[in-house]
Design a protein around this motif. Sequence first.
Motif, short mmCIF file in Angstrom:
data_model
loop_
_atom_site.label_atom_id
_atom_site.label_comp_id
_atom_site.label_asym_id
_atom_site.label_seq_id
_atom_site.Cartn_x
_atom_site.Cartn_y
_atom_site.Cartn_z
N GLU A 112 -0.09 14.00 -8.78
CA GLU A 112 -1.11 13.07 -8.29
C GLU A 112 -0.99 11.70 -8.94
O GLU A 112 -1.11 10.67 -8.26
CB GLU A 112 -2.50 13.64 -8.55
N LEU A 113 -0.74 11.66 -10.24
CA LEU A 113 -0.61 10.37 -10.92
C LEU A 113 0.57 9.57 -10.37
O LEU A 113 0.47 8.35 -10.19
CB LEU A 113 -0.46 10.59 -12.42
N VAL A 114 1.67 10.25 -10.10
CA VAL A 114 2.84 9.56 -9.54
C VAL A 114 2.55 9.13 -8.10
O VAL A 114 2.96 8.04 -7.67
CB VAL A 114 4.09 10.47 -9.58
N LEU A 115 1.81 9.96 -7.36
CA LEU A 115 1.45 9.61 -5.98
C LEU A 115 0.54 8.39 -5.95
O LEU A 115 0.62 7.56 -5.02
CB LEU A 115 0.77 10.80 -5.30
N LEU A 116 -0.32 8.24 -6.94
CA LEU A 116 -1.19 7.06 -7.01
C LEU A 116 -0.37 5.78 -7.17
O LEU A 116 -0.76 4.72 -6.66
CB LEU A 116 -2.18 7.20 -8.17
N VAL A 117 0.75 5.87 -7.86
CA VAL A 117 1.65 4.71 -7.97
C VAL A 117 2.22 4.36 -6.60
O VAL A 117 2.26 3.19 -6.20
CB VAL A 117 2.80 5.00 -8.96
N VAL A 118 2.63 5.39 -5.87
CA VAL A 118 3.19 5.18 -4.52
C VAL A 118 2.14 4.55 -3.61
O VAL A 118 2.44 3.62 -2.84
CB VAL A 118 3.67 6.53 -3.93
N MET A 119 0.91 5.03 -3.70
CA MET A 119 -0.16 4.50 -2.85
C MET A 119 -0.49 3.05 -3.21
O MET A 119 -0.77 2.23 -2.32
CB MET A 119 -1.41 5.37 -2.98
N SER A 120 -0.44 2.71 -4.49
CA SER A 120 -0.70 1.33 -4.89
C SER A 120 0.44 0.42 -4.41
O SER A 120 0.19 -0.74 -4.02
CB SER A 120 -0.86 1.23 -6.41
N PHE A 121 1.67 0.92 -4.41
CA PHE A 121 2.80 0.16 -3.87
C PHE A 121 2.61 -0.09 -2.38
O PHE A 121 2.85 -1.20 -1.88
CB PHE A 121 4.10 0.92 -4.12
N ASP A 122 2.15 0.95 -1.66
CA ASP A 122 1.90 0.81 -0.22
C ASP A 122 0.85 -0.27 0.04
O ASP A 122 1.01 -1.10 0.94
CB ASP A 122 1.44 2.15 0.35
N ARG A 123 -0.23 -0.27 -0.73
CA ARG A 123 -1.28 -1.28 -0.55
C ARG A 123 -0.78 -2.67 -0.92
O ARG A 123 -1.16 -3.67 -0.29
CB ARG A 123 -2.51 -0.93 -1.41
N TYR A 124 0.09 -2.73 -1.92
CA TYR A 124 0.66 -4.04 -2.32
C TYR A 124 1.48 -4.63 -1.18
O TYR A 124 1.33 -5.81 -0.84
CB TYR A 124 1.52 -3.87 -3.56
N VAL A 125 2.32 -3.82 -0.57
CA VAL A 125 3.14 -4.31 0.55
C VAL A 125 2.26 -4.69 1.72
O VAL A 125 2.48 -5.72 2.37
CB VAL A 125 4.17 -3.23 0.97
N ALA A 126 1.23 -3.88 2.01
CA ALA A 126 0.36 -4.14 3.16
C ALA A 126 -0.41 -5.45 3.01
O ALA A 126 -0.59 -6.19 3.98
CB ALA A 126 -0.62 -2.98 3.34
N ILE A 127 -0.86 -5.77 1.79
CA ILE A 127 -1.68 -6.95 1.57
C ILE A 127 -0.85 -8.19 1.27
O ILE A 127 -1.13 -9.29 1.76
CB ILE A 127 -2.70 -6.70 0.44
N CYS A 128 0.21 -8.01 0.50
CA CYS A 128 1.02 -9.16 0.06
C CYS A 128 2.20 -9.46 0.96
O CYS A 128 2.72 -10.58 0.96
CB CYS A 128 1.50 -8.94 -1.38
N GLN A 129 2.65 -8.46 1.73
CA GLN A 129 3.76 -8.66 2.65
C GLN A 129 3.41 -8.11 4.04
O GLN A 129 4.12 -7.27 4.58
CB GLN A 129 5.02 -7.96 2.12
N PRO A 130 2.31 -8.57 4.63
CA PRO A 130 1.83 -7.97 5.88
C PRO A 130 2.82 -8.09 7.04
O PRO A 130 2.91 -7.18 7.89
CB PRO A 130 0.54 -8.73 6.17
N LEU A 131 3.57 -9.18 7.10
CA LEU A 131 4.50 -9.38 8.20
C LEU A 131 5.72 -8.46 8.10
O LEU A 131 6.36 -8.17 9.11
CB LEU A 131 4.96 -10.85 8.25
N HIS A 132 6.03 -8.02 6.90
CA HIS A 132 7.19 -7.17 6.69
C HIS A 132 6.81 -5.70 6.44
O HIS A 132 7.68 -4.87 6.16
CB HIS A 132 8.01 -7.67 5.49
N TYR A 133 5.51 -5.40 6.55
CA TYR A 133 5.03 -4.06 6.21
C TYR A 133 5.68 -2.97 7.06
O TYR A 133 6.18 -1.97 6.52
CB TYR A 133 3.51 -4.00 6.37
N ALA A 134 5.70 -3.17 8.36
CA ALA A 134 6.26 -2.15 9.26
C ALA A 134 7.76 -1.98 9.02
O ALA A 134 8.29 -0.87 9.14
CB ALA A 134 6.00 -2.53 10.71
#
Length: 315
Positions: A112-134
């Motif tokens: 779970e702790l490692v998965l939380l890192v993955v989820m935070s990375f996903d949110r980072y890309v979604a918010i900071c790189q929205p045009l390249h997210y997909a």
Amino acid sequence: MGAENESAVTEFILEGFSGLDQSLQLFLSLVLLLIYLTTVIGNATIIFLVCVDHRLQTPMYFFISSLSFLEIWFTSSTSIKLFVILSSGRRTISLSSCFAQSYFYFALGCTELVLLVVMSFDRYVAICQPLHYATIMKPQLCIHLVVPTWVIGITLSTYRLVLLYRLTFCGSNKIHHFFCDNSPLFKLSCSDTSLLWKIDSVLSSLVILGSLCLTLVFYMGILFCIVHLPAASEKKKAFTTCSSHLITLAIAYGSCIALYVRPSEDVSLETNRIIALLNTVLYPFLNPFIYSLRNKTVILALNEAIAHATMQLFP
């Protein structure tokens, strides 16, 4: 001490909260049952909705459904036995069952702790790189991010389980906890546990502090991007979402650091039990509401699923 005494302990007694009045323990068992059922139903609902609703079949909800699946098993590894202890007073647990519980608790917790890192990375890309997210968060990458989280958790905990099985227990069999946590187990062993204390402390600190640092790096990047958002409404929405996420992360990491990062031999067993409740009961209970059930898309999908089920049952 003789070899015949070293093999004498074949089961443990989980004391749980034996110091409490019996009627209070029964009341707490009902509260625990309600929280547990809510946790399981909430997480199972999220998994179901992600599977059946195409609007939720995105990288973010793929990770959230993975977290929900993990949370069901994580809270089940301790809550079921705790409910039995509080409701019926049956406190015994076999040696193998105790080790199995300890294994699943730490394997799932590490995952779970490692998965939380993955989820935070996903949110980072979604918010900071929205045009390249997909382009970045393709299905193949999502799978390649989730699978290693399970591999890491299972591998580290398997090594730990091997070390546990090498211990001998020849004295008291009373565990001053409501599950087979490492600190009370190590203290009961008549083997030399100094090396195991060090290995367990290093592994726990590496996973907890390593994942915490990476998660904080991504959330700091997210907050930096939020500050530079042009619209005030977008800033408010993003800040609200991040703040709720950070509250649950504070509970998860705060409890883990208190229990496993500082020298384990110095942790009070009474403190252990109280803090462990945050980790094993409260945090899994909050996750479905924090990550999904407040989301408008999820609520809409849930209402549609309920309406469809009602039509099927009462045409």
